[in-house]
Design an enzyme around this catalytic site. Structure first.
Site, short mmCIF file in Angstrom:
data_model
loop_
_atom_site.label_atom_id
_atom_site.label_comp_id
_atom_site.label_asym_id
_atom_site.label_seq_id
_atom_site.Cartn_x
_atom_site.Cartn_y
_atom_site.Cartn_z
N VAL A 1 0.82 -1.22 0.00
CA VAL A 1 0.00 0.00 0.00
C VAL A 1 0.85 1.27 0.00
O VAL A 1 0.35 2.36 -0.29
CB VAL A 1 -1.01 0.03 1.18
CG1 VAL A 1 -2.02 -1.10 1.06
CG2 VAL A 1 -0.31 0.04 2.53
N ASN B 1 -6.99 -1.60 6.68
CA ASN B 1 -6.53 -2.30 7.89
C ASN B 1 -5.00 -2.44 7.92
O ASN B 1 -4.42 -2.53 9.00
CB ASN B 1 -7.20 -3.69 7.93
CG ASN B 1 -6.52 -4.63 8.89
OD1 ASN B 1 -6.72 -4.55 10.10
ND2 ASN B 1 -5.69 -5.54 8.37
N TYR C 1 3.86 5.75 16.22
CA TYR C 1 2.72 4.86 15.96
C TYR C 1 1.41 5.54 16.38
O TYR C 1 0.45 5.61 15.61
CB TYR C 1 2.90 3.52 16.70
CG TYR C 1 1.69 2.62 16.50
CD1 TYR C 1 1.40 2.10 15.24
CD2 TYR C 1 0.83 2.33 17.56
CE1 TYR C 1 0.28 1.29 15.05
CE2 TYR C 1 -0.29 1.54 17.38
CZ TYR C 1 -0.55 1.02 16.11
OH TYR C 1 -1.67 0.24 15.92
N GLY D 1 -3.27 -12.69 19.02
CA GLY D 1 -3.43 -13.66 17.94
C GLY D 1 -3.12 -13.10 16.57
O GLY D 1 -3.53 -13.66 15.56
N GLU E 1 0.01 -10.70 14.14
CA GLU E 1 1.46 -10.54 14.03
C GLU E 1 1.93 -9.17 14.55
O GLU E 1 3.10 -8.84 14.46
CB GLU E 1 1.88 -10.69 12.56
CG GLU E 1 1.59 -12.07 11.99
CD GLU E 1 2.00 -12.21 10.53
OE1 GLU E 1 2.42 -11.20 9.92
OE2 GLU E 1 1.88 -13.32 10.00
N PHE E 2 0.99 -8.39 15.08
CA PHE E 2 1.28 -7.00 15.43
C PHE E 2 2.52 -6.86 16.33
O PHE E 2 3.45 -6.11 16.03
CB PHE E 2 0.05 -6.39 16.11
CG PHE E 2 0.22 -4.96 16.54
CD1 PHE E 2 0.09 -3.93 15.63
CD2 PHE E 2 0.53 -4.65 17.85
CE1 PHE E 2 0.26 -2.60 16.02
CE2 PHE E 2 0.70 -3.34 18.26
CZ PHE E 2 0.56 -2.31 17.34
P1 NDP Z 1 -0.87 -7.97 11.67
O1 NDP Z 1 0.59 -7.65 11.65
O2 NDP Z 1 -1.28 -9.38 11.87
O3 NDP Z 1 -1.57 -7.42 10.35
C1 NDP Z 1 -1.10 -6.33 9.62
C2 NDP Z 1 -1.23 -6.70 8.15
O4 NDP Z 1 -0.85 -5.57 7.36
C3 NDP Z 1 -0.32 -7.85 7.76
O5 NDP Z 1 -1.12 -8.85 7.16
C4 NDP Z 1 0.66 -7.25 6.75
O6 NDP Z 1 0.87 -8.21 5.74
C5 NDP Z 1 -0.10 -6.04 6.26
N1 NDP Z 1 0.79 -4.97 5.82
C6 NDP Z 1 1.79 -4.38 6.51
N2 NDP Z 1 2.42 -3.49 5.75
C7 NDP Z 1 1.79 -3.50 4.54
C8 NDP Z 1 2.00 -2.81 3.33
N3 NDP Z 1 2.98 -1.91 3.19
N4 NDP Z 1 1.17 -3.07 2.28
C9 NDP Z 1 0.18 -3.98 2.41
N5 NDP Z 1 -0.06 -4.67 3.54
C10 NDP Z 1 0.75 -4.44 4.59
O7 NDP Z 1 -1.48 -7.06 12.83
P2 NDP Z 1 -2.99 -6.73 13.25
O8 NDP Z 1 -3.95 -7.60 12.56
O9 NDP Z 1 -2.97 -6.71 14.72
O10 NDP Z 1 -3.10 -5.23 12.75
C11 NDP Z 1 -4.05 -4.80 11.79
C12 NDP Z 1 -4.31 -3.31 11.99
O11 NDP Z 1 -4.86 -3.13 13.28
C13 NDP Z 1 -3.08 -2.41 11.93
O12 NDP Z 1 -3.43 -1.22 11.27
C14 NDP Z 1 -2.77 -2.14 13.39
O13 NDP Z 1 -2.10 -0.91 13.57
C15 NDP Z 1 -4.17 -2.10 13.96
N6 NDP Z 1 -4.30 -2.34 15.39
C16 NDP Z 1 -3.77 -3.45 15.96
C17 NDP Z 1 -3.96 -3.67 17.32
C18 NDP Z 1 -3.38 -4.84 18.03
O14 NDP Z 1 -3.20 -4.76 19.27
N7 NDP Z 1 -3.09 -5.96 17.36
C19 NDP Z 1 -4.75 -2.75 18.12
C20 NDP Z 1 -5.23 -1.59 17.42
C21 NDP Z 1 -5.03 -1.42 16.09
P3 NDP Z 1 2.18 -8.23 4.81
O15 NDP Z 1 3.35 -8.15 5.74
O16 NDP Z 1 2.08 -9.53 4.08
O17 NDP Z 1 2.05 -7.06 3.90
C1 8X3 Z 2 -2.33 -1.34 19.02
C2 8X3 Z 2 -2.78 -1.14 20.43
O1 8X3 Z 2 -2.08 -0.41 22.74
O2 8X3 Z 2 -0.47 -1.68 21.41
O3 8X3 Z 2 -2.73 -0.28 18.24
O4 8X3 Z 2 -0.94 0.60 20.85
S1 8X3 Z 2 -1.51 -0.62 21.38
#
Ligand code: NDP
Ligand code: 8X3
Length: 256
Positions: A63, A89, A155, A190, A192-193
């Protein structure tokens, strides 16, 4: 008519190869939508696609690449080209160091992905939505965009951008029928964050969730689905959700 009762609804989910994005794709596929799942790793997308039935289009896409997003969106096959719902997302946190020790490259990667990547995708889908007089952009923000914490520096700032851009989009789209929502979760497990944030230090990532129950990816997927299922005259502006096990701490006071 709600978005989801319309025939042939098409949903485009970024970052759908893991975590929240994969769960969101599964939720909408279960409701019969056509889904485009986008991300950088084709193998992860293929794994997710295998569970989604026949109406899925995996799309390897970074993206951050403005031209790649433009041409991928413009080149979608006819069946998937009229996007009713874009779920922005894809996103990441990198590092938890204080600002004076953080890696500037990490900061740029977060800005490029969480802010610019979201802008590239949004700008590409909006003209079609406006022309059709319907559509919905759901952005995945974070509680980190509202509440500061040590090491959250850039972030959190990117997610504050996502929050405010979502509200500003609503102003621009006034009268078009296009809806905008920002969903702002707290700790989600659950996914990869944290593995990404801690540069593949899986033990450190696991420790973060030890002894507590975080939000699950399916919890986020359900909130996205609920938001998109509201009647067409209802716009959910913002949803903030946290695990019960997470709340707020007092301000820090430094004493000399
Ligand atoms: P994941 O790391 O599991 O998911 C993030 C996804 O984004 C991956 O599948 C990754 O796939 C994709 N991604 C990363 N960079 C790019 C890129 N440049 N282009 C396209 N795809 C990309 O984490 P989450 O599911 O936890 O996170 C999803 C969203 O939720 C994020 O925006 C995160 O900031 C947000 N979030 C997460 C929280 C948490 O505690 N887990 C809480 C609040 C918000 P690939 O590497 O294959 O591109
Ligand atoms: C992910 C939630 O609390 O790790 O956006 O920043 S936190």
């Amino acid at each position: 008519m709600t978005l989801l009762t319309a025939p042939q609804v098409t949903v485009f989910v970024t970052g759908a190869g893991s975590g929240f994005g994969a769960a969101i794709a599964r939720r909408f596929a279960a409701a019969g939508a056509r889904i485009v799942i986008a991300g950088r790793r084709g193998d992860k997308l293929a794994e997710v696609a295998a569970d989604l039935g026949p109406h899925v289009l995996p799309l390897v896409l970074d993206v951050r690449d403005r031209e790649a997003v433009r041409s991928a969106m413009a080149g979608l096959p006819d069946d998937f080209s009229r996007i009713d719902l874009l779920v922005n997302n894809a996103g990441l946190a990198m590092g938890l160091e204080p600002a004076h020790q953080a890696d500037l490259d990490d900061w740029m990667t977060m800005l490029d992905t969480n802010c610019k990547g979201l802008l590239h995708c949004t700008r590409a889908v909006l003209p079609g939505m406006v022309a059709r007089g319907r559509g919905h952009v759901i952005n995945i923000g974070s509680i980190a965009g509202t509440y500061p914490y040590p090491g959250g520096n850039v972030y959190g700032a990117t997610k504050a951008f996502v929050h405010q851009f979502s509200l500003n989009l609503r102003s621009d789209l006034h009268g078009t029928g296009v809806r905008v929502t920002c969903i702002e979760p707290g700790m989600g497990g659950g996914t990869e964050f944290s593995t990404v944030r801690f540069r593949n230090d899986q033990e450190r990532a696991d420790r973060l969730y030890a002894g507590m129950r975080p939000l699950a990816a399916d919890d986020i997927a359900e909130s996205v689905y609920w938001t998109a299922s509201q009647p067409a005259h209802v716009n959910i502006n913002t949803i903030e959700l946290m695990p019960v096990a997470q709340s707020f701490a007092p301000f820090q006071v430094h004493r000399s």
